[in-house]
Design an enzyme around this catalytic site. Structure first.
Site, PDB file in Angstrom:
ATOM      1  N   SER A 177      17.865 -14.704 -18.396  1.00  0.00           N
ATOM      2  CA  SER A 177      17.167 -15.253 -17.225  1.00  0.00           C
ATOM      3  C   SER A 177      16.804 -14.112 -16.283  1.00  0.00           C
ATOM      4  O   SER A 177      17.089 -12.949 -16.560  1.00  0.00           O
ATOM      5  CB  SER A 177      18.072 -16.243 -16.504  1.00  0.00           C
ATOM      6  OG  SER A 177      19.077 -15.536 -15.812  1.00  0.00           O
ATOM      7  N   LYS A 178      16.212 -14.472 -15.166  1.00  0.00           N
ATOM      8  CA  LYS A 178      15.762 -13.466 -14.194  1.00  0.00           C
ATOM      9  C   LYS A 178      16.887 -12.528 -13.757  1.00  0.00           C
ATOM     10  O   LYS A 178      16.645 -11.388 -13.415  1.00  0.00           O
ATOM     11  CB  LYS A 178      15.189 -14.161 -12.965  1.00  0.00           C
ATOM     12  CG  LYS A 178      13.870 -14.829 -13.268  1.00  0.00           C
ATOM     13  CD  LYS A 178      12.902 -14.659 -12.090  1.00  0.00           C
ATOM     14  CE  LYS A 178      11.554 -15.263 -12.414  1.00  0.00           C
ATOM     15  NZ  LYS A 178      11.596 -16.734 -12.464  1.00  0.00           N
ATOM     16  N   ARG A 179      18.095 -13.050 -13.775  1.00  0.00           N
ATOM     17  CA  ARG A 179      19.242 -12.227 -13.369  1.00  0.00           C
ATOM     18  C   ARG A 179      19.328 -10.946 -14.192  1.00  0.00           C
ATOM     19  O   ARG A 179      19.889  -9.950 -13.752  1.00  0.00           O
ATOM     20  CB  ARG A 179      20.553 -12.998 -13.571  1.00  0.00           C
ATOM     21  CG  ARG A 179      20.914 -13.923 -12.444  1.00  0.00           C
ATOM     22  CD  ARG A 179      22.228 -14.614 -12.754  1.00  0.00           C
ATOM     23  NE  ARG A 179      22.158 -15.329 -14.031  1.00  0.00           N
ATOM     24  CZ  ARG A 179      22.857 -15.026 -15.101  1.00  0.00           C
ATOM     25  NH1 ARG A 179      23.689 -14.006 -15.082  1.00  0.00           N
ATOM     26  NH2 ARG A 179      22.737 -15.742 -16.202  1.00  0.00           N
ATOM     27  N   GLY A 234      17.085  -8.958 -14.964  1.00  0.00           N
ATOM     28  CA  GLY A 234      16.031  -7.981 -14.685  1.00  0.00           C
ATOM     29  C   GLY A 234      14.720  -8.463 -15.260  1.00  0.00           C
ATOM     30  O   GLY A 234      14.373  -9.621 -15.111  1.00  0.00           O
TER      31      GLY A 234
END
Ligand code: GLU
Length: 466
Positions: A238-240, A242
């Site tokens: 996910s976006k976490r 990067g």
């Protein structure tokens, strides 16, 4: 003929998971000499945006995944969906449901209380009640009540559901718009899709879709549900983690060839081979070599592949992406060495094109400040004198080429009875602003003769004051 498709919902960028689905679908079509379709599933008008459509197409283009047909847009096919729904109502495969929200809500609550899975009870399925023309309704699919629905997934193997578990799901909402599961089936049917390759978050939609195919008298395609991609830490990507958008990888300085090679190995393998040219991928790609388990993202491996392609691809391919990096930095590269020369000198020393561009800004722009740590270490007593002597050597060189420069400076070091480092490092500081660069002769060539001389003079002036 094999026909595959990539069918993204344009609610965001083309992310790594989507790109892998697109790649596998594309590869399978190419491998079999078939066709690949791009279809934009934009029926969710609230969440779909034009920016997302553009971003998906931009990502596909950058990865060079071209489609033979499309892009089709579901929002342009509403008449067709309406037509199929009317047919299904006529043939008795679908029915109008007039149940009120309150009734459905109450039913749902009761089912939940009893610990049952909430599902429509089929109240309107056989009802003969009369309804006014303006009374709101939804259209439901008449799902078979008994038996099973099964498919042999190319990745998951045999998958079977009880029809009892599936209720009569809505295919047209009260506002007249068709629903997702319905549109997908009509599209795949109309477009002649033979192999549906998609993320395994869609496995639970598949039995409903198969029942729809059967109701339409259509041949059911082969399904291939890809296991998800996990981040470096083993959690769902996910976006976490990067960069997840494909174009963000471009910004970070990765080559499309590296990302594609990286993606093909996320859930597919051919022995323990890691590097595949595009032709090799097409040649070797088969659905039965797709792995069942989730694949983990590994940034180190991506960096390794990127470095590999920076070194081995034809220069002109790398140069285009390097230019993009300089554009991002706002650096005009028209005054300076050729980008191909930058690639030749820096491909071995960097892992991404972003890093390559950052390290070679000094060849295109005047030095604004000298690296502090470098200056402290290398600009000691006597360094200015060494610079002065080096300047004389350079100014008197007959030929400004790597060999002549290196030889002349080595002779100078011998003459002064100091190590080559004590000559080369102050020179590096002077002409690049920092203590690291390719060999001193190569570096000077990149900077250019005139500019080299100018910069040494400037450094002499600057460091004499200190
Ligand atoms: N539009 C769906 C998605 O973006 C894909 C549907 C499909 O591949 O069948 O998740």
């Amino acid at each position: 003929m094999v026909k595959t498709r990539f069918a993204p919902s344009p609610t965001g960028f083309l992310h790594v998971g989507g790109a892998r689905t697109a790649l596998f679908s594309w590869l399978y079509a190419k491998h079999t000499g078939g066709e690949f379709v791009l279809r934009i599933e934009d029926t969710d008008r609230e969440r779909s945006t034009q920016e997302a459509i553009d971003a998906i197409i931009e990502g596909m283009n950058w990865l060079d995944l071209s489609w033979d047909e499309g892009p089709y847009y579901q929002t342009k096919r509403f008449d067709r969906y309406k037509e199929v729904i009317d047919q299904m109502l006529k043939s008795g495969h679908a029915y109008k449901c007039y149940c009120s929200k309150e009734r459905l809500e109450k039913m749902r609550e009761e089912q939940m209380e009893k610990g049952e899975k909430p599902r429509y009870d089929g109240c309107c399925r056989d009802s003969h009640e009369e309804h006014g023309a303006d009374e709101p309704y939804v259209v439901r699919f008449k799902n078979p009540k008994t038996g099973t629905v099964a498919f042999d997934d190319m990745v998951k193997g045999h998958v079977e559901f009880q029809n009892e578990e599936l209720d009569d799901f809505i295919i047209q909402r009260s506002d007249g718009t068709p629903t997702y599961n319905f549109c997908v089936v009509v599209d795949d049917y109309d477009m002649g899709i033979t192999h549906v390759i998609r993320g395994d978050d869609h496995v639970n939609n598949t039995p409903r879709q198969i029942n729809l195919y059967k109701a339409l008298g259509a041949e059911v395609p082969v399904f291939c549900h890809l296991a998800m991609i996990l981040g470096d830490d083993g959690k769902k990507l996910s976006k976490r983690h990067g960069a997840v958008s494909v174009m963000q990888y471009r910004e970070e300085g990765y080559l499309p060839e590296a990302l594609i090679n990286y993606l093909v190995r996320l859930g597919w393998s051919h022995g323990d081979q890691e590097v595949f040219s595009r032709d090799e991928m097409i040649d070797l790609f088969t659905l039965d070599a797709i792995t069942k388990s989730a694949s983990g993202f590994n940034t180190k491996k991506l960096n390794w592949l990127n470095a590999h392609y920076m070194k081995t691809l034809p220069k002109e391919k790398v140069v285009g992406e390097l230019k993009y990096q300089f554009d991002l930095l706002g650096v005009d590269v028209s005054n300076g060495p050729s980008l191909a020369d930058i690639v030749s000198n820096y491909a071995e020393r960097t892992q991404t094109l972003k890093e390559m561009a950052q390290k070679s800004v000094c060849y295109f722009k005047d030095i604004e400040a000298y690296d502090e740590a470098g200056a402290k270490k290398w600009m000691k007593e006597g360094s200015v004198e060494v610079l002065q002597k080096s300047l004389n050597v350079i100014e008197n060189l007959e030929s400004f080429d790597v060999k002549s420069i290196d030889e002349a400076l080595e002779n100078l070091a011998k003459e002064l009875e100091i190590g080559m480092g004590k000559v080369g490092q102050p020179l590096r500081m002077a002409i690049t602003g920092g203590p690291t660069s390719p060999g001193i002769g190569d570096t000077m060539l990149l900077v250019g003769r005139e500019r080299t001389i100018e910069r040494i003079k400037k450094a002499i002036e600057h460091f004499s004051k200190k």
